[in-house]
Design a protein around this motif. Structure first.
Motif, PDB file in Angstrom:
ATOM      1  N   LYS A   1      86.626  48.054  41.598  1.00  0.00           N
ATOM      2  CA  LYS A   1      86.177  49.289  41.289  1.00  0.00           C
ATOM      3  C   LYS A   1      85.063  49.919  42.147  1.00  0.00           C
ATOM      4  CE  LYS A   1      87.149  49.375  36.202  1.00  0.00           C
ATOM      5  NZ  LYS A   1      86.634  49.364  34.819  1.00  0.00           N
ATOM      6  N   ALA A   2      84.141  49.063  42.807  1.00  0.00           N
ATOM      7  CA  ALA A   2      82.947  49.400  43.538  1.00  0.00           C
ATOM      8  C   ALA A   2      83.599  49.787  44.886  1.00  0.00           C
ATOM      9  CB  ALA A   2      82.098  48.326  43.628  1.00  0.00           C
ATOM     10  N   LYS A   3      84.674  49.039  45.550  1.00  0.00           N
ATOM     11  CA  LYS A   3      85.452  49.534  46.542  1.00  0.00           C
ATOM     12  C   LYS A   3      85.795  50.883  46.681  1.00  0.00           C
ATOM     13  CE  LYS A   3      86.455  44.906  47.783  1.00  0.00           C
ATOM     14  NZ  LYS A   3      87.503  43.756  47.769  1.00  0.00           N
ATOM     15  N   GLU A   4      86.626  51.003  45.570  1.00  0.00           N
ATOM     16  CA  GLU A   4      87.129  52.371  45.199  1.00  0.00           C
ATOM     17  C   GLU A   4      86.166  53.486  45.050  1.00  0.00           C
ATOM     18  OE1 GLU A   4      89.926  52.270  41.974  1.00  0.00           O
ATOM     19  OE2 GLU A   4      90.837  50.533  42.814  1.00  0.00           O
ATOM     20  N   LEU A   5      85.222  53.268  44.192  1.00  0.00           N
ATOM     21  CA  LEU A   5      84.015  54.231  44.254  1.00  0.00           C
ATOM     22  C   LEU A   5      83.478  54.614  45.319  1.00  0.00           C
ATOM     23  CD1 LEU A   5      81.950  55.620  42.030  1.00  0.00           C
ATOM     24  CD2 LEU A   5      80.574  53.568  42.351  1.00  0.00           C
ATOM     25  N   TYR A   6      83.343  53.858  46.423  1.00  0.00           N
ATOM     26  CA  TYR A   6      82.766  54.124  47.535  1.00  0.00           C
ATOM     27  C   TYR A   6      83.856  54.479  48.647  1.00  0.00           C
ATOM     28  CZ  TYR A   6      78.517  52.709  45.123  1.00  0.00           C
ATOM     29  OH  TYR A   6      77.380  52.443  44.401  1.00  0.00           O
TER      30      TYR A   6
ATOM     31  N   HIS B   1      77.913  44.040  47.328  1.00  0.00           N
ATOM     32  CA  HIS B   1      76.471  43.627  47.137  1.00  0.00           C
ATOM     33  C   HIS B   1      75.639  43.993  45.780  1.00  0.00           C
ATOM     34  CE1 HIS B   1      72.501  42.567  48.552  1.00  0.00           C
ATOM     35  NE2 HIS B   1      72.099  43.687  48.216  1.00  0.00           N
ATOM     36  N   HIS B   2      75.078  43.094  45.172  1.00  0.00           N
ATOM     37  CA  HIS B   2      74.346  43.458  44.166  1.00  0.00           C
ATOM     38  C   HIS B   2      73.036  44.242  44.546  1.00  0.00           C
ATOM     39  CE1 HIS B   2      76.963  40.768  42.132  1.00  0.00           C
ATOM     40  NE2 HIS B   2      76.933  41.794  40.737  1.00  0.00           N
ATOM     41  N   ILE B   3      72.682  45.103  44.218  1.00  0.00           N
ATOM     42  CA  ILE B   3      71.352  46.039  44.594  1.00  0.00           C
ATOM     43  C   ILE B   3      70.284  45.152  44.083  1.00  0.00           C
ATOM     44  CG2 ILE B   3      69.932  47.991  44.518  1.00  0.00           C
ATOM     45  CD1 ILE B   3      72.872  49.726  44.605  1.00  0.00           C
TER      46      ILE B   3
ATOM     47  N   ASN C   1      74.868  49.273  39.824  1.00  0.00           N
ATOM     48  CA  ASN C   1      74.163  48.157  40.963  1.00  0.00           C
ATOM     49  C   ASN C   1      74.882  47.621  41.865  1.00  0.00           C
ATOM     50  OD1 ASN C   1      71.861  46.557  41.175  1.00  0.00           O
ATOM     51  ND2 ASN C   1      72.993  44.718  40.251  1.00  0.00           N
ATOM     52  N   LEU C   2      75.814  47.901  42.229  1.00  0.00           N
ATOM     53  CA  LEU C   2      76.815  47.584  43.149  1.00  0.00           C
ATOM     54  C   LEU C   2      76.913  48.627  44.407  1.00  0.00           C
ATOM     55  CD1 LEU C   2      79.778  46.014  41.284  1.00  0.00           C
ATOM     56  CD2 LEU C   2      77.761  44.744  42.184  1.00  0.00           C
ATOM     57  N   ILE C   3      76.901  48.048  45.608  1.00  0.00           N
ATOM     58  CA  ILE C   3      77.267  48.992  46.806  1.00  0.00           C
ATOM     59  C   ILE C   3      78.167  48.060  47.815  1.00  0.00           C
ATOM     60  CG2 ILE C   3      74.973  48.012  48.009  1.00  0.00           C
ATOM     61  CD1 ILE C   3      74.580  50.785  49.125  1.00  0.00           C
ATOM     62  N   TYR C   4      78.892  48.788  48.574  1.00  0.00           N
ATOM     63  CA  TYR C   4      80.047  48.206  49.525  1.00  0.00           C
ATOM     64  C   TYR C   4      79.355  48.086  50.931  1.00  0.00           C
ATOM     65  CZ  TYR C   4      84.651  46.886  50.863  1.00  0.00           C
ATOM     66  OH  TYR C   4      85.811  46.032  51.132  1.00  0.00           O
ATOM     67  N   LEU C   5      79.176  46.852  51.354  1.00  0.00           N
ATOM     68  CA  LEU C   5      78.520  47.124  52.989  1.00  0.00           C
ATOM     69  C   LEU C   5      79.393  46.131  53.740  1.00  0.00           C
ATOM     70  CD1 LEU C   5      75.070  45.811  51.656  1.00  0.00           C
ATOM     71  CD2 LEU C   5      75.526  48.068  52.194  1.00  0.00           C
ATOM     72  N   THR C   6      79.302  46.698  55.247  1.00  0.00           N
ATOM     73  CA  THR C   6      79.711  45.738  56.112  1.00  0.00           C
ATOM     74  C   THR C   6      79.053  44.187  56.104  1.00  0.00           C
ATOM     75  OG1 THR C   6      78.219  46.435  57.783  1.00  0.00           O
ATOM     76  CG2 THR C   6      80.391  47.710  57.878  1.00  0.00           C
ATOM     77  N   GLU C   7      79.586  43.460  56.543  1.00  0.00           N
ATOM     78  CA  GLU C   7      78.957  42.218  56.739  1.00  0.00           C
ATOM     79  C   GLU C   7      77.672  42.145  57.314  1.00  0.00           C
ATOM     80  OE1 GLU C   7      78.113  38.576  55.386  1.00  0.00           O
ATOM     81  OE2 GLU C   7      79.858  39.867  54.584  1.00  0.00           O
TER      82      GLU C   7
ATOM     83  N   VAL D   1      71.675  42.419  57.286  1.00  0.00           N
ATOM     84  CA  VAL D   1      70.207  43.386  57.429  1.00  0.00           C
ATOM     85  C   VAL D   1      69.690  43.339  55.925  1.00  0.00           C
ATOM     86  CG1 VAL D   1      69.651  45.487  57.943  1.00  0.00           C
ATOM     87  CG2 VAL D   1      71.110  44.445  59.464  1.00  0.00           C
ATOM     88  N   ILE D   2      70.354  43.770  54.933  1.00  0.00           N
ATOM     89  CA  ILE D   2      69.716  44.314  53.637  1.00  0.00           C
ATOM     90  C   ILE D   2      69.012  42.829  53.097  1.00  0.00           C
ATOM     91  CG2 ILE D   2      70.277  44.474  51.168  1.00  0.00           C
ATOM     92  CD1 ILE D   2      70.523  46.892  53.066  1.00  0.00           C
ATOM     93  N   HIS D   3      69.819  41.546  53.276  1.00  0.00           N
ATOM     94  CA  HIS D   3      69.144  40.402  52.795  1.00  0.00           C
ATOM     95  C   HIS D   3      67.838  40.045  53.481  1.00  0.00           C
ATOM     96  CE1 HIS D   3      71.652  38.739  49.280  1.00  0.00           C
ATOM     97  NE2 HIS D   3      72.744  39.549  49.868  1.00  0.00           N
ATOM     98  N   ASN D   4      68.112  40.184  54.894  1.00  0.00           N
ATOM     99  CA  ASN D   4      66.849  39.710  55.747  1.00  0.00           C
ATOM    100  C   ASN D   4      65.630  40.761  55.273  1.00  0.00           C
ATOM    101  OD1 ASN D   4      68.187  37.689  56.974  1.00  0.00           O
ATOM    102  ND2 ASN D   4      68.984  39.243  58.683  1.00  0.00           N
TER     103      ASN D   4
END
Length: 139
Positions: free
Chosen positions: A53-58, A79-81, A96-102, A107-110
């Protein structure tokens, strides 16, 4: 032999084949999830459904790349925000979800691990709100 570059690690691989870095990555990522409750969650059917659903949403794109880097890229990781380690009850919350490149996921986690935790969460929530407003998306 026709080759391409792996989008995750940059290694040269034969076209039509998969790089083995993803197997290594999942093993390393799994080490971080020593909590059996989280392991069970990430292998559940319910998680797979909300992930889709998150993939479709974005629209299958990484909106972080879209707004921050002005690039249109397809995402690879949901990814869980707000991390589920902090707020378990938000694990299935679509907002609370966002779709990201790896690469953006790393970058976000760092950034979160290096003292920008609240800033990153606020930024991601703003990007999600901006995307939904711009493309007139209602959940």
């Amino acid at each position: 032999m026709i080759c391409k570059r792996c989008s995750r690690c940059g290694k040269r691989i034969q076209t039509g084949s998969k790089c083995n870095c993803s197997q290594k990555r999942y093993k390393e990522y799994d080490k971080d999830k020593i909590n059996s409750k989280e392991k069970k969650f990430y292998s559940s059917d319910q998680w797979n459904k909300i992930k889709d659903k998150a993939k479709e949403l974005y629209e299958y794109i990484d909106i972080y790349s879209y707004y921050v880097s002005n690039k249109l890229e397809y995402g690879q990781t949901v990814h869980h925000i707000v991390p589920i380690k902090r707020e378990w009850e938000k694990r299935f919350a679509l907002d609370n979800l966002i779709y990201l490149t790896e690469s953006n996921h790393r970058v976000i986690h760092n950034r979160m691990e290096n003292g920008e935790y609240n800033e990153v969460i606020n930024e991601l929530n703003e990007l999600v709100a901006r995307f939904k407003k711009e493309f007139d998306i209602e959940e």
